[in-house]
Design a protein around this motif. Structure first.
Motif, short mmCIF file in Angstrom:
data_model
loop_
_atom_site.label_atom_id
_atom_site.label_comp_id
_atom_site.label_asym_id
_atom_site.label_seq_id
_atom_site.Cartn_x
_atom_site.Cartn_y
_atom_site.Cartn_z
N LYS A 55 0.86 -1.18 0.00
CA LYS A 55 0.00 0.00 0.00
C LYS A 55 0.90 1.23 0.00
O LYS A 55 2.06 1.15 0.38
CB LYS A 55 -0.89 0.05 1.26
CG LYS A 55 -1.95 -1.02 1.35
CD LYS A 55 -2.85 -0.73 2.56
CE LYS A 55 -3.96 -1.74 2.68
NZ LYS A 55 -4.93 -1.36 3.74
N ARG A 86 -6.26 7.96 1.84
CA ARG A 86 -7.21 7.03 2.44
C ARG A 86 -8.65 7.34 2.03
O ARG A 86 -9.43 6.44 1.74
CB ARG A 86 -7.10 7.06 3.97
CG ARG A 86 -5.95 6.26 4.53
CD ARG A 86 -5.81 6.48 6.03
NE ARG A 86 -4.82 5.59 6.59
CZ ARG A 86 -5.09 4.42 7.17
NH1 ARG A 86 -6.34 4.01 7.28
NH2 ARG A 86 -4.12 3.67 7.65
N LYS A 89 -9.17 6.22 -1.34
CA LYS A 89 -8.74 4.83 -1.50
C LYS A 89 -7.56 4.69 -2.46
O LYS A 89 -7.29 3.59 -2.97
CB LYS A 89 -9.91 3.96 -2.00
CG LYS A 89 -11.12 3.93 -1.09
CD LYS A 89 -10.79 3.33 0.26
CE LYS A 89 -12.02 3.23 1.16
NZ LYS A 89 -11.71 2.74 2.51
N ASP A 91 -4.52 4.80 -1.64
CA ASP A 91 -3.45 4.05 -0.98
C ASP A 91 -3.47 2.57 -1.37
O ASP A 91 -2.49 1.86 -1.20
CB ASP A 91 -3.53 4.21 0.54
CG ASP A 91 -4.85 3.70 1.11
OD1 ASP A 91 -5.91 4.00 0.53
OD2 ASP A 91 -4.82 3.01 2.15
N GLU A 92 -4.60 2.11 -1.92
CA GLU A 92 -4.74 0.71 -2.29
C GLU A 92 -4.15 0.40 -3.67
O GLU A 92 -3.96 -0.77 -4.02
CB GLU A 92 -6.23 0.31 -2.30
CG GLU A 92 -7.00 0.65 -1.04
CD GLU A 92 -6.75 -0.31 0.10
OE1 GLU A 92 -6.04 -1.32 -0.12
OE2 GLU A 92 -7.26 -0.08 1.21
N GLN A 95 -1.57 -2.34 -4.75
CA GLN A 95 -1.96 -3.75 -4.72
C GLN A 95 -2.11 -4.32 -6.12
O GLN A 95 -2.21 -5.54 -6.29
CB GLN A 95 -3.24 -3.92 -3.90
CG GLN A 95 -2.99 -3.79 -2.41
CD GLN A 95 -4.25 -3.55 -1.62
OE1 GLN A 95 -5.20 -4.32 -1.72
NE2 GLN A 95 -4.26 -2.50 -0.81
#
Length: 199
Positions: A55, A86, A89, A91-92, A95
């Protein structure tokens, strides 16, 4: 096979198209606070095999983390850049790397740390861990305000283990029973819709 091919193609295209944004976020994180760009944490993957999730770092860097494993409300550890990442989103996004290397899928039960997997009911543990964990799932959509929800609880840790986690596991088991490529596409669409609505 179709699901894995779908993940590979989408992750590769996503990383290629989003590379300018990813680079800009990485630079922002470095300028905003000292520490690495990425946050890596061991999670439990398919068949119980551990892997390190990627992340963007959204908290102050602590080489020997001592804080809670769950984030509650306006956590003082969250950086200025991290708060924005955050909320959106973003920060994802790293992945996508985990999807490309086969540790994750776009859609699947969100991977947990070993501490919480240890308290999964035995009848659900094998089922939930029988598929690759995902970037998104129905629980991610329904509990997208999880941090605020836990902040309202007298005991956030107990609220998570006794209320939130069991609800997430029920949704994860439901996904495993009904998983198809069409289901994945629907959940990706619902995730994008929820993010746009929040923005």
């Amino acid at each position: 096979m179709a699901k894995r091919l779908f993940d590979l193609v989408l992750a590769a295209i996503g990383l290629l198209l989003l590379s300018p944004l990813l680079a800009a976020i990485a630079l922002w994180i470095k300028l905003d606070s000292p520490g690495p760009v990425f946050f890596r944490q061991e999670r439990v993957g398919r068949c119980g095999v551990p892997f390190r999730i990627h992340k963007f770092r959204t908290m102050t860097h602590d080489p020997a983390p001592r804080g809670a494993l769950i984030t509650v409300g306006a956590d003082a550890r969250i950086t200025r850049a991290g708060s924005v990442l955050r909320r959106a989103k973003l920060d994802e996004l790293p992945q996508l790397i985990d999807v490309l290397r086969g540790a994750m899928s776009f859609v699947g039960p969100r991977p947990e740390v070993a501490r919480y997997v240890a308290i999964y009911p035995p009848e659900l543990r094998d089922k939930v861990l029988s598929v690759r964990p995902g970037i998104t799932d129905l629980a991610s959509i329904q509990f997208r305000d999880e941090s605020a929800l836990l902040a309202r609880a007298d005991d956030p840790e107990r609220e998570y283990t006794e209320v939130v986690l069991p609800a997430k596991l029920r949704l994860a088991a439901q996904y495993v029973d009904d998983a198809t490529l069409a289901t994945d596409l629907r959940l990706i669409g619902l995730t994008l819709k929820a993010l746009l609505r929040d923005e």
